[in-house]
Design a protein around this motif. Structure first.
Motif, PDB file in Angstrom:
ATOM      1  N   UNK A 582      -6.956   7.637  61.847  1.00 14.51           N
ATOM      2  CA  UNK A 582      -6.457   7.193  60.549  1.00 14.51           C
ATOM      3  C   UNK A 582      -4.947   6.965  60.647  1.00 14.51           C
ATOM      4  N   UNK A 583      -4.386   6.346  59.618  1.00 17.13           N
ATOM      5  CA  UNK A 583      -2.939   6.189  59.542  1.00 17.13           C
ATOM      6  C   UNK A 583      -2.358   7.262  58.610  1.00 17.13           C
ATOM      7  N   UNK A 584      -1.033   7.334  58.567  1.00 14.11           N
ATOM      8  CA  UNK A 584      -0.347   8.116  57.542  1.00 14.11           C
ATOM      9  C   UNK A 584       0.469   7.154  56.696  1.00 14.11           C
ATOM     10  N   UNK A 585       0.877   7.584  55.536  1.00 14.32           N
ATOM     11  CA  UNK A 585       1.650   6.718  54.641  1.00 14.32           C
ATOM     12  C   UNK A 585       2.944   6.243  55.292  1.00 14.32           C
ATOM     13  N   UNK A 586       3.525   7.086  56.144  1.00 13.06           N
ATOM     14  CA  UNK A 586       4.796   6.749  56.774  1.00 13.06           C
ATOM     15  C   UNK A 586       4.611   6.028  58.106  1.00 13.06           C
ATOM     16  N   UNK A 587       3.396   5.960  58.588  1.00  7.54           N
ATOM     17  CA  UNK A 587       3.135   5.411  59.913  1.00  7.54           C
ATOM     18  C   UNK A 587       1.877   4.545  59.848  1.00  7.54           C
ATOM     19  N   UNK A 588       2.047   3.327  59.393  1.00 10.00           N
ATOM     20  CA  UNK A 588       0.900   2.441  59.152  1.00 10.00           C
ATOM     21  C   UNK A 588       1.358   0.989  59.200  1.00 10.00           C
ATOM     22  N   UNK A 589       0.415   0.045  59.294  1.00  7.21           N
ATOM     23  CA  UNK A 589       0.776  -1.374  59.250  1.00  7.21           C
ATOM     24  C   UNK A 589       1.523  -1.719  57.963  1.00  7.21           C
ATOM     25  N   UNK A 590       2.365  -2.726  58.040  1.00 11.96           N
ATOM     26  CA  UNK A 590       3.205  -3.101  56.905  1.00 11.96           C
ATOM     27  C   UNK A 590       2.389  -3.448  55.666  1.00 11.96           C
ATOM     28  N   UNK A 591       1.210  -4.070  55.856  1.00 14.22           N
ATOM     29  CA  UNK A 591       0.431  -4.504  54.697  1.00 14.22           C
ATOM     30  C   UNK A 591      -0.149  -3.337  53.898  1.00 14.22           C
ATOM     31  N   UNK A 592      -0.156  -2.131  54.487  1.00  9.57           N
ATOM     32  CA  UNK A 592      -0.665  -0.966  53.774  1.00  9.57           C
ATOM     33  C   UNK A 592       0.436  -0.206  53.024  1.00  9.57           C
ATOM     34  N   UNK A 593       1.670  -0.642  53.160  1.00 12.29           N
ATOM     35  CA  UNK A 593       2.763  -0.028  52.418  1.00 12.29           C
ATOM     36  C   UNK A 593       2.849  -0.624  51.022  1.00 12.29           C
ATOM     37  N   UNK A 594       3.534   0.054  50.145  1.00 15.10           N
ATOM     38  CA  UNK A 594       3.706  -0.463  48.779  1.00 15.10           C
ATOM     39  C   UNK A 594       4.461  -1.784  48.795  1.00 15.10           C
ATOM     40  N   UNK A 595       5.476  -1.871  49.626  1.00 13.55           N
ATOM     41  CA  UNK A 595       6.237  -3.116  49.724  1.00 13.55           C
ATOM     42  C   UNK A 595       5.364  -4.262  50.217  1.00 13.55           C
ATOM     43  N   UNK A 596       4.561  -3.979  51.248  1.00 13.09           N
ATOM     44  CA  UNK A 596       3.668  -5.006  51.769  1.00 13.09           C
ATOM     45  C   UNK A 596       2.648  -5.448  50.741  1.00 13.09           C
ATOM     46  N   UNK A 597       2.066  -4.471  50.032  1.00 14.02           N
ATOM     47  CA  UNK A 597       1.093  -4.782  48.974  1.00 14.02           C
ATOM     48  C   UNK A 597       1.723  -5.683  47.912  1.00 14.02           C
ATOM     49  N   UNK A 598       2.927  -5.346  47.501  1.00 13.53           N
ATOM     50  CA  UNK A 598       3.606  -6.141  46.470  1.00 13.53           C
ATOM     51  C   UNK A 598       3.909  -7.546  46.957  1.00 13.53           C
ATOM     52  N   UNK A 599       4.304  -7.674  48.222  1.00 12.48           N
ATOM     53  CA  UNK A 599       4.608  -9.000  48.769  1.00 12.48           C
ATOM     54  C   UNK A 599       3.368  -9.881  48.834  1.00 12.48           C
ATOM     55  N   UNK A 600       2.245  -9.296  49.263  1.00 16.97           N
ATOM     56  CA  UNK A 600       1.012 -10.079  49.397  1.00 16.97           C
ATOM     57  C   UNK A 600       0.487 -10.535  48.039  1.00 16.97           C
ATOM     58  N   UNK A 601       0.577  -9.681  47.052  1.00 16.71           N
ATOM     59  CA  UNK A 601      -0.028  -9.987  45.743  1.00 16.71           C
ATOM     60  C   UNK A 601       0.945 -10.647  44.779  1.00 16.71           C
ATOM     61  N   UNK A 602       2.215 -10.723  45.142  1.00 16.83           N
ATOM     62  CA  UNK A 602       3.208 -11.339  44.249  1.00 16.83           C
ATOM     63  C   UNK A 602       2.957 -12.839  44.120  1.00 16.83           C
ATOM     64  N   UNK A 603       2.948 -13.329  42.896  1.00 19.34           N
ATOM     65  CA  UNK A 603       2.677 -14.744  42.642  1.00 19.34           C
ATOM     66  C   UNK A 603       3.976 -15.531  42.462  1.00 19.34           C
ATOM     67  N   UNK A 604       3.970 -16.723  43.014  1.00 17.59           N
ATOM     68  CA  UNK A 604       5.109 -17.626  42.855  1.00 17.59           C
ATOM     69  C   UNK A 604       5.177 -18.088  41.406  1.00 17.59           C
ATOM     70  N   UNK A 605       6.293 -17.853  40.717  1.00 16.13           N
ATOM     71  CA  UNK A 605       6.364 -18.225  39.294  1.00 16.13           C
ATOM     72  C   UNK A 605       6.200 -19.716  39.041  1.00 16.13           C
ATOM     73  N   UNK A 606       6.481 -20.549  40.047  1.00 13.94           N
ATOM     74  CA  UNK A 606       6.364 -21.998  39.877  1.00 13.94           C
ATOM     75  C   UNK A 606       4.942 -22.495  40.106  1.00 13.94           C
ATOM     76  N   UNK A 607       4.308 -22.017  41.186  1.00 12.00           N
ATOM     77  CA  UNK A 607       2.976 -22.516  41.550  1.00 12.00           C
ATOM     78  C   UNK A 607       1.846 -21.609  41.079  1.00 12.00           C
ATOM     79  N   UNK A 608       2.154 -20.341  40.778  1.00  9.46           N
ATOM     80  CA  UNK A 608       1.118 -19.383  40.406  1.00  9.46           C
ATOM     81  C   UNK A 608       0.329 -18.860  41.587  1.00  9.46           C
ATOM     82  N   UNK A 609       0.707 -19.250  42.805  1.00  9.87           N
ATOM     83  CA  UNK A 609      -0.008 -18.828  44.004  1.00  9.87           C
ATOM     84  C   UNK A 609       0.620 -17.575  44.600  1.00  9.87           C
ATOM     85  N   UNK A 610      -0.181 -16.854  45.394  1.00 15.02           N
ATOM     86  CA  UNK A 610       0.347 -15.739  46.177  1.00 15.02           C
ATOM     87  C   UNK A 610      -0.009 -15.989  47.635  1.00 15.02           C
ATOM     88  N   UNK A 611       0.469 -15.129  48.512  1.00 12.88           N
ATOM     89  CA  UNK A 611       0.260 -15.331  49.948  1.00 12.88           C
ATOM     90  C   UNK A 611      -1.219 -15.391  50.309  1.00 12.88           C
TER      91      UNK A 611
END
Length: 737
Positions: A582-611
């Motif tokens: 298993x991973x730990x919160x401090x030692x895991x792939x970037x997409x499992x961090x809060x920052x990574x989660x926010x980046x992936x799900x963040x929508x472009x205000x102009x297009x409405x799309x996310x990554x």
């Protein structure tokens, strides 16, 4: 005690009534009381209507799952009109109340030809105080309602008992709204012959086709009760509607009775997609222009999805099932591709070994890039997507359908789940309520093919030892743990994974673990054994030959420098995962961090799309994808160690280099890793218009990234024609001199 005895006697009585009506009474002569079908139903149900629900819970599997799936695919959850055809005692409607409150339906119709069952349903609805339900004792093929169109039509173990099923399904087609959902759960048997010519419409083949014995045994058994398991009913559903989801399963409590759950829609619902099929950019129709007439299609490669679509339309068949999916990630693929058979319906990698942090460090992705990478377990794809400025398009390619099923599940989780559930599934590798999440929250966002896979294997995957004890490479991890146990190293491994300083880490490795792990016996029997390399680690013979004269030395050169590079406990999630599962919160792939989660799900205000919207999954060979992409559309291709697998004496390398060259734009880059410091196929790149430079060459005692699994990393840049001509002329001149 009295209550217990009463309950037991009541249950026994119900079983006796059920057995009499189902297994004995059908063989006696029947007295006619009315129309033939209604007479048959009444003779069968009249004496058991009062115990129907009590005795069917074990026999009629999948009813609740079917309703959950249907609800998850509805475009709205209020003011719905629902027709439950063959609804019997109303148990379906009562259960639906826990999924979508019955009070939120504008109108519900229960249609059934059995007066006895309908009487039970009417009493049930009165007890609940539901006034928006109408019970119709009518023929399913000809009943009339006030509304012209309805949002939901369900068949729950009813279609197999309706003789006029063609008329009934045709009636449903007329009733269903263009954006509505039709759902069926029923007994059924299928064989390969019943799907010939329309494989791409059925939503996947997992558990679909039965052996000759199973088909005929269950068909004959059920026909004694006038329940018909022949394939024609399901075939006609799949012909008249588009298949959104299709699940094939077995009632394991009663001798593996075959049944299916099926969700469909109007087969012309996505007709507007025809004008969005793009033959220039990618196989995916969703990356195309809104109007195909706006682009020049001359000399454009035709996608397999487009070919399948045109073929289906010419035969008046529904579109391939992939076209009816809500999400746009999965590119059409052919279930019958013989190349898939080698994977035996399982993925090899549950996690990705290549370090995506190094990929970005070397290539410096930006929002103008179009990137293609091998899927593996999808961790690399998600890392690119969660960058602050992710590539505008990411193509994930893998010939193994199950690797893409895993990535598709991850994408669906980011689309629909809270971060805490994503962490449980892919951080800890375990979650208790996987099936409920899949049915209620994820199902609308995965393709039918992936849905079949995860319905079959999901609960087992995310239970017990967890996700990271799955895939073919799990045998290597299990074997390593076995060796640690045999050599008494488990406590030292735990200490290694909890070190706070590099000094502590090096001491434990050098004095305790390394001497035991790399002793001559273990080294010879395991690490240097070609059977172990291929079966456990996925290293083919051609790649093993590139590791040098001693595979054991290669492995020592891999692991030794890792210990001095970074702390496994804090900055090397690859090895932490292999040792701890298993991973730990401090030692895991970037997409499992809060920052990574926010980046992936963040929508472009102009297009409405996310990554997430810019990812496409191709289940094919790299060559095929390269040639079917628009020429020059890629800026970056990351092919991992893929070319190490090729035979140096064969033509695979040059074939792939030429295909890659076709897809890359000028100055487009290909990054690859190899078990050799100077892989033989670099020359092939250079001879065909690429400038090749090592990004990293591994030397003994030094690491080049956090996994250090490869001896080199290379970047091959496509030259423009004039530069390539000058370089070639210069090379020829030097040879003459």
């Amino acid at each position: 005690m009295v209550a217990l005895v009463f309950t037991f006697n009541k249950s026994l009585s119900s079983v006796v009534v059920f057995a009499w009506n189902c297994f004995i009474k059908p063989f006696f002569n029947k007295k006619r009381h009315g129309p033939e079908q209604q007479n048959n139903l009444e003779l069968f149900y009249k004496n058991q209507a009062h115990i129907y629900d009590e005795t069917r819970s074990v026999l009629l599997k999948g009813r609740k799952e079917c309703l959950k799936l249907a609800a998850s695919h509805l475009e709205k959850q209020q003011d719905l009109v629902w027709v439950d055809i063959g609804g019997g005692t109303g148990a379906n409607i009562e259960f639906m109340d826990s999924v979508i409150p019955v009070s939120s339906f504008k109108k519900v119709y229960l249609v059934d030809l059995s007066p006895s069952l309908c009487k039970v349903a009417t009493n049930r609805f009165k007890q609940h105080g539901w006034t928006n339900i109408t019970v119709l004792v009518e023929d399913a093929s000809s009943f009339k309602i006030e509304e012209k169109h309805v949002d939901l039509i369900t068949f729950s173990y009813s279609l197999s008992m309706i003789p006029t099923f063609y008329n009934t399904i045709d009636n449903a087609v007329k009733l269903l709204d263009s954006s509505g959902v039709v759902a069926a759960v029923d007994f059924g048997i299928q064989s390969p012959d019943t799907s010939l010519g329309r494989i791409n419409t059925v939503g996947g083949l997992i558990n679909r086709n039965l052996t000759w014995w199973n088909r005929n045994f269950w068909r004959i058994w059920f026909e004694a009760d006038k329940v018909f398991l022949d394939s024609s009913r399901r075939n006609y559903l799949e012909y008249r509607f588009g298949t959104v989801k299709s699940i094939n399963s077995f009632n394991k409590q009663l001798g593996r009775i075959p049944y299916y759950i099926w969700i469909g829609c109007h087969k012309s619902r996505n007709e507007h997609l025809v004008n969005r099929i793009n033959c220039l950019v990618t196989e995916s129709p969703y990356l195309g222009p809104l109007n195909a007439s706006d682009v020049d299609l001359s000399n454009a490669p035709i996608s397999k999805g487009h070919e399948a679509l045109v073929n289906n339309i010419s035969k008046n068949l529904p579109y391939p099932s992939m076209y009816y999916q809500k999400e746009i990630w999965r590119v059409y693929f052919d279930d019958l591709n013989p190349q898939y058979e080698q994977f035996k319906n399982q993925y090899i990698y549950a996690f990705t070994w290549e370090d995506p942090k190094e990929d970005h460090k070397i290539l410096k992705f930006n929002e103008n890039d179009t990137v293609l990478a091998i899927t593996s377990a999808g961790d690399n794809i998600l890392h690119y997507a969660c960058l602050p400025n992710p590539p505008k398009k990411i193509h994930a390619v893998d010939l193994n359908p199950c690797q893409n099923h895993l990535l598709e599940l991850k994408l669906a989780c980011f689309r629909n789940l809270h971060q805490r559930d994503i962490w449980k599934m892919f951080g800890e590798g375990k979650i208790e309520n996987f099936k409920d999440l899949l049915l209620n929250k994820l199902s609308a966002s995965v393709s039918s093919n992936a849905m079949q896979y995860w319905m079959e294997r999901g609960e087992k995957t995310f239970a017990a030892k967890g996700l990271y004890d799955t895939g073919s490479t799990r045998w290597a991890l299990r074997l390593a743990k076995g060796i640690f146990t045999l050599l008494g190293l488990n406590s030292y491994v735990d200490q290694l994974c909890n070190c706070e300083t590099m000094e502590q880490q090096c001491k434990i490795w050098n004095t305790k673990i390394k001497p035991a792990l790399f002793n001559p016996i273990v080294g010879t029997l395991l690490v240097g054994n070609p059977i172990f390399l291929w079966k456990a680690l996925g290293v083919p013979a051609n790649q093993a030959n590139m590791m040098g004269p001693s595979v054991l030395k290669y492995v020592v050169d891999t692991l030794d420098p890792i210990i001095t590079r970074s702390l496994i406990s804090k900055d090397n999630y690859f090895y932490y995962l292999t040792l701890k599962g298993r991973y730990t919160r401090e030692n895991c792939p970037q997409y499992l961090t809060t920052k990574g989660y926010n980046n992936i799900t963040r929508r472009n205000p102009k297009t409405g799309e996310c990554a997430l919207d810019n990812i496409r999954m191709h289940t094919d060979t790299l060559n095929d994808v390269f040639y079917r992409l628009k020429q020059g559309s890629l800026t970056i291709a990351i092919i991992m160690d893929h070319m190490d697998w090729f035979d140096p004496s064969g033509s695979d390398a040059i074939s792939e280099v030429l295909a890659l060259k076709n897809a890359l734009g000028t100055n487009g880059r290909c990054m690859l890793r190899s078990a050799a410091q100077y892989p033989w196929y670099i020359k092939t790149f250079e001879e065909n218009g690429f400038r090749c430079e090592p990004a990293a060459i591994r030397e003994s005692g030094h690491s080049i990234d956090r996994t250090n699994m490869y001896a080199s990393t290379w970047v091959c840049t496509k030259l423009d024609d004039s530069t390539f001509s000058r370089r070639r002329s210069s090379r020829i001149s030097s040879l003459k001199i």
